[in-house]
Scaffold this motif. Structure first.
Motif, mmCIF file in Angstrom:
data_model
loop_
_atom_site.group_PDB
_atom_site.id
_atom_site.type_symbol
_atom_site.label_atom_id
_atom_site.label_comp_id
_atom_site.label_asym_id
_atom_site.label_seq_id
_atom_site.Cartn_x
_atom_site.Cartn_y
_atom_site.Cartn_z
ATOM 1 N N PHE A 162 -21.288 -32.268 2.406
ATOM 2 C CA PHE A 162 -22.230 -31.096 1.254
ATOM 3 C C PHE A 162 -23.714 -31.498 1.366
ATOM 4 O O PHE A 162 -24.661 -30.279 1.847
ATOM 5 C CB PHE A 162 -21.948 -31.077 0.399
ATOM 6 N N TRP B 61 -27.730 -29.640 1.982
ATOM 7 C CA TRP B 61 -27.989 -30.004 0.510
ATOM 8 C C TRP B 61 -29.878 -30.463 0.752
ATOM 9 O O TRP B 61 -30.451 -29.944 0.849
ATOM 10 C CB TRP B 61 -28.036 -29.819 -0.465
ATOM 11 N N ALA C 195 -23.107 -37.347 -6.293
ATOM 12 C CA ALA C 195 -21.931 -36.593 -5.663
ATOM 13 C C ALA C 195 -20.862 -37.206 -4.830
ATOM 14 O O ALA C 195 -19.915 -36.577 -5.539
ATOM 15 C CB ALA C 195 -22.652 -35.717 -4.575
ATOM 16 N N THR D 62 -19.098 -40.472 -8.464
ATOM 17 C CA THR D 62 -18.285 -39.696 -10.118
ATOM 18 C C THR D 62 -17.710 -38.347 -9.960
ATOM 19 O O THR D 62 -16.362 -38.710 -10.587
ATOM 20 C CB THR D 62 -19.838 -38.438 -10.495
ATOM 21 N N ALA E 272 -13.818 -40.273 -11.474
ATOM 22 C CA ALA E 272 -13.429 -38.795 -12.266
ATOM 23 C C ALA E 272 -11.998 -38.772 -11.648
ATOM 24 O O ALA E 272 -10.498 -38.460 -12.680
ATOM 25 C CB ALA E 272 -13.929 -37.738 -12.052
ATOM 26 N N LEU F 233 -10.741 -34.730 -17.510
ATOM 27 C CA LEU F 233 -12.355 -34.738 -17.835
ATOM 28 C C LEU F 233 -13.030 -35.470 -18.779
ATOM 29 O O LEU F 233 -13.491 -36.231 -19.289
ATOM 30 C CB LEU F 233 -13.664 -33.360 -17.272
ATOM 31 N N TRP G 74 -25.039 -41.510 -21.356
ATOM 32 C CA TRP G 74 -26.319 -41.128 -20.355
ATOM 33 C C TRP G 74 -27.071 -41.181 -21.153
ATOM 34 O O TRP G 74 -27.280 -41.724 -22.204
ATOM 35 C CB TRP G 74 -26.312 -39.775 -19.648
ATOM 36 N N PHE H 234 -20.504 -33.505 -18.295
ATOM 37 C CA PHE H 234 -20.982 -33.170 -16.348
ATOM 38 C C PHE H 234 -22.430 -32.641 -17.689
ATOM 39 O O PHE H 234 -23.666 -32.705 -17.142
ATOM 40 C CB PHE H 234 -20.715 -31.886 -16.337
ATOM 41 N N GLY H 235 -22.862 -33.315 -18.628
ATOM 42 C CA GLY H 235 -24.143 -33.860 -19.406
ATOM 43 C C GLY H 235 -24.079 -31.803 -20.394
ATOM 44 O O GLY H 235 -22.894 -31.469 -20.108
ATOM 45 N N SER I 36 -30.264 -27.898 -19.639
ATOM 46 C CA SER I 36 -31.331 -27.831 -18.671
ATOM 47 C C SER I 36 -30.716 -28.453 -17.495
ATOM 48 O O SER I 36 -30.777 -27.997 -15.668
ATOM 49 C CB SER I 36 -32.616 -27.560 -18.904
ATOM 50 N N GLY J 104 -23.185 -30.222 -9.228
ATOM 51 C CA GLY J 104 -22.381 -29.874 -8.453
ATOM 52 C C GLY J 104 -20.758 -30.059 -9.667
ATOM 53 O O GLY J 104 -19.833 -30.057 -8.964
ATOM 54 N N ILE K 112 -17.886 -28.250 -7.919
ATOM 55 C CA ILE K 112 -17.175 -29.002 -7.056
ATOM 56 C C ILE K 112 -16.567 -29.503 -6.671
ATOM 57 O O ILE K 112 -15.946 -30.330 -6.902
ATOM 58 C CB ILE K 112 -18.736 -29.738 -5.606
ATOM 59 N N GLY K 113 -16.971 -30.776 -8.378
ATOM 60 C CA GLY K 113 -16.319 -32.407 -8.415
ATOM 61 C C GLY K 113 -15.270 -31.451 -9.086
ATOM 62 O O GLY K 113 -13.895 -31.695 -8.718
HETATM 63 C C1 HEM Z 1 -26.501 -34.082 -13.173
HETATM 64 C C2 HEM Z 1 -21.923 -35.774 -13.966
HETATM 65 C C3 HEM Z 1 -20.067 -34.340 -9.666
HETATM 66 C C4 HEM Z 1 -24.730 -33.267 -8.501
HETATM 67 C C5 HEM Z 1 -25.439 -34.876 -13.600
HETATM 68 C C6 HEM Z 1 -25.460 -35.491 -14.710
HETATM 69 C C7 HEM Z 1 -23.938 -35.962 -14.950
HETATM 70 C C8 HEM Z 1 -23.455 -35.266 -13.956
HETATM 71 C C9 HEM Z 1 -23.958 -36.268 -16.488
HETATM 72 C C10 HEM Z 1 -26.603 -35.430 -15.669
HETATM 73 C C11 HEM Z 1 -26.676 -34.555 -16.775
HETATM 74 C C12 HEM Z 1 -27.172 -34.347 -17.596
HETATM 75 O O1 HEM Z 1 -28.622 -34.551 -18.066
HETATM 76 O O2 HEM Z 1 -27.914 -33.463 -18.793
HETATM 77 C C13 HEM Z 1 -20.992 -35.599 -12.925
HETATM 78 C C14 HEM Z 1 -19.230 -35.529 -12.484
HETATM 79 C C15 HEM Z 1 -19.528 -35.341 -11.611
HETATM 80 C C16 HEM Z 1 -20.675 -34.901 -10.503
HETATM 81 C C17 HEM Z 1 -18.806 -36.640 -13.852
HETATM 82 C C18 HEM Z 1 -17.910 -35.439 -11.218
HETATM 83 C C19 HEM Z 1 -16.589 -35.257 -11.911
HETATM 84 C C20 HEM Z 1 -21.694 -33.769 -8.664
HETATM 85 C C21 HEM Z 1 -21.682 -33.482 -7.382
HETATM 86 C C22 HEM Z 1 -22.871 -33.226 -7.415
HETATM 87 C C23 HEM Z 1 -23.728 -33.267 -9.031
HETATM 88 C C24 HEM Z 1 -20.468 -33.582 -6.396
HETATM 89 C C25 HEM Z 1 -23.702 -32.832 -6.223
HETATM 90 C C26 HEM Z 1 -23.007 -32.110 -4.395
HETATM 91 C C27 HEM Z 1 -25.744 -33.523 -9.455
HETATM 92 C C28 HEM Z 1 -26.999 -33.083 -9.404
HETATM 93 C C29 HEM Z 1 -27.630 -33.350 -11.161
HETATM 94 C C30 HEM Z 1 -26.144 -33.840 -11.482
HETATM 95 C C31 HEM Z 1 -27.892 -32.799 -8.531
HETATM 96 C C32 HEM Z 1 -29.095 -33.414 -11.556
HETATM 97 C C33 HEM Z 1 -28.637 -31.662 -11.961
HETATM 98 C C34 HEM Z 1 -30.493 -32.099 -13.084
HETATM 99 O O3 HEM Z 1 -31.101 -32.820 -13.784
HETATM 100 O O4 HEM Z 1 -31.126 -30.725 -13.185
HETATM 101 N N1 HEM Z 1 -23.806 -35.191 -13.005
HETATM 102 N N2 HEM Z 1 -21.216 -34.976 -11.395
HETATM 103 N N3 HEM Z 1 -22.809 -33.418 -9.481
HETATM 104 N N4 HEM Z 1 -25.388 -33.799 -10.737
HETATM 105 FE FE1 HEM Z 1 -22.992 -34.556 -10.996
#
Ligand code: HEM
Length: 437
Positions: A175, A236, A267, A270, A274, A307, A316, A370-371, A374, A379, A382-383
């Protein structure tokens, strides 16, 4: 009797007397009950003191669903700037080591303030559209089937080593468009990054970890240089590198380097963790496992419930930019918050019988893993998709799978949670595909 969290000094003021204050004082995010089961460990807090100061951690802990959502909702008052900060400060020796590698981890996306964050998020959103997800789907299924082919006749396997570590890593690298030639080293690096950011290494461990983190940083820099040689590259991070050339003020150099390191963990780790939690939970709840084997249409909601009940991101961080109020507690400017999603996800006030695992729950999708707001995970679909495909393939080809006797171990840290190994067993003679090849 309900004890108010109104007095921010409650914990310190009545130390020794009040049992709830003692709980707040004793709260340890790196060992004991929180490491065994973070939601259960904070039941007392959800019921009696939903926002409390932890003197051991130096953070305000937030444990109720609505309070956590309130914090996530306001990214200005509750800044994400401390999300990737070392929760255990570096020793001077570790700092020296990191300096030697030119380590300069800074703002990525997840810890960037507004308005820079939204501008960047918008500029880099295209890759996450559903059509792109479709393409990833076939790859996930193919990789899952290949991994299963390799162990389906063995009768016993560690799901992490055999599948759940590598498939999400391959999917993530694909990805991102990151070359897949050094997959082996990334495992060490990811663990070092997690311990460095969310763990409590001893002084000696700090130095060893600083070397791994420094090398990860250098490695990320080298990958960027390599990728710059392929201007037509897909993925990406290639898109990110092109945007960096087009709009360097929005997608800055520092962002590209920091993100390259952070996203491999974000990516991949996590999703692996999970998925590990998901198999452990479903196989410990046999009726639920049997139900999804009989009716695969239950799988998407089962994924959400996993989840919610056993997510991979359990807590967090945020930091107040002005005096603020959460629940009935006044917080000063600069207060650091540990918002414990695992606790919110089992809060009775939002989820009926929140501590029960129920794949038929109709609001499972409301979980905070997943939070929210904003910065919500870009992702997430995808997860989810990877977890769904793992279950579709495993329930179809190994419905008679069961958990082996084992003791589960976890990497001690505040935020990333999942067992190191998930050993499973089955009788290969009963594999459905032997009867219907
Ligand atoms: C942000 C969890 C999979 C890319 C986050 C945040 C959490 C999280 C808790 C912070 C959210 C917040 O501050 O509100 C998870 C979990 C996953 C997962 C539990 C899998 C089960 C992925 C995957 C990708 C990804 C597969 C990319 C391919 C990102 C990105 C952010 C993010 C780029 C930053 C978004 C922002 O700040 O605008 N994720 N994530 N995540 N995640 Fe994931």
């Amino acid at each position: 009797q309900e004890i108010s969290g109104g007095c921010p000094m409650h914990a310190a003021a009545s130390a020794g007397g009040c049992p709830v204050s003692q709980m707040a004082e004793a709260f340890d995010a790196f060992e004991g009950p929180y490491q065994i089961d973070p939601a259960e460990a904070l039941r007392w807090s959800r019921d009696q003191l939903p926002v409390f100061y932890s003197p051991k951690l130096g953070y305000w802990v937030v444990s109720r669903y609505e309070d956590i959502k309130t914090v996530f909702r306001d990214g200005i008052l509750f800044s994400p700037r401390n999300v990737l900060e070392k929760i255990t400060p570096a020793t001077p020796e570790a700092m020296e080591v990191l300096k030697g590698y030119g380590y300069a981890m800074n703002r990525t996306m997840v810890n960037e303030d507004e308005p820079a964050h939204m501008e960047r998020r918008r500029a880099l959103m295209d890759h996450f559209i559903p059509a792109n997800l479709e393409q990833q789907q076939d790859m996930v299924r193919r990789l899952t089937r290949e991994k299963m082919d390799a162990f389906i006749n063995d009768g016993r396997v560690d799901l992490i080593d055999a599948m759940l570590y590598e498939v999400p890593l391959n999917v993530a690298l694909h990805f991102l468009g990151v070359p897949e030639d050094e997959i082996a080293v990334l495992r060490n690096f990811s663990v070092a990054h997690s311990v460095n950011t969310w763990g409590k290494p001893t002084d000696d461990e700090q130095v060893a970890i600083a070397h791994d983190v420094g090398q990860f940083w250098e490695y990320a820099g080298k990958i960027i240089e390599k990728m710059k040689q392929e201007p037509e590259g897909t993925g990406w991070m290639h898109e990110t590198i092109r945007k960096n050339a087009e709009m360097p003020d929005v997608v800055t150099d520092s962002y590209v380097h920091s993100m390259m390191m952070a996203i491999i963990v974000a990516a991949h780790e996590t999703t692996s963790l999970a998925s590990a939690n998901m198999f452990k939970t479903l196989l410990s709840n046999r009726e639920a496992w049997d139900d999804i084997c009989a009716d695969p249409s239950l799988i998407p909601n089962a994924v959400e419930e996993c989840l919610r009940y056993a997510g991979s991101i359990v807590a967090w961080r945020r930091q107040t930019t002005a005096p603020a109020r959460v629940g009935d507690v006044d917080l000063p400017e600069g207060a650091k918050l540990l918002i414990v999603q695992a606790s919110g996800n089992q809060d009775e006030r939002h989820f009926e019988d929140g501590d029960k695992f129920d794949i038929y729950r109709d609001n499972a999708v409301d979980h905070l893993t997943f939070g929210y707001g904003s910065h919500q995970c870009m992702g997430k679909n995808i997860g989810r998709m990877e977890m769904r495909i793992f279950l579709e393939e495993m329930t179809r080809r190994l419905p008679h799978l069961r958990l082996a006797e084992q003791e589960f171990t976890y990497l001690p840290n505040t935020s990333f949670r999942g067992p190191d190994h998930v050993w499973v067993e089955w009788d290969p003679a009963l594999n459905p595909e032997r009867e219907h090849p």
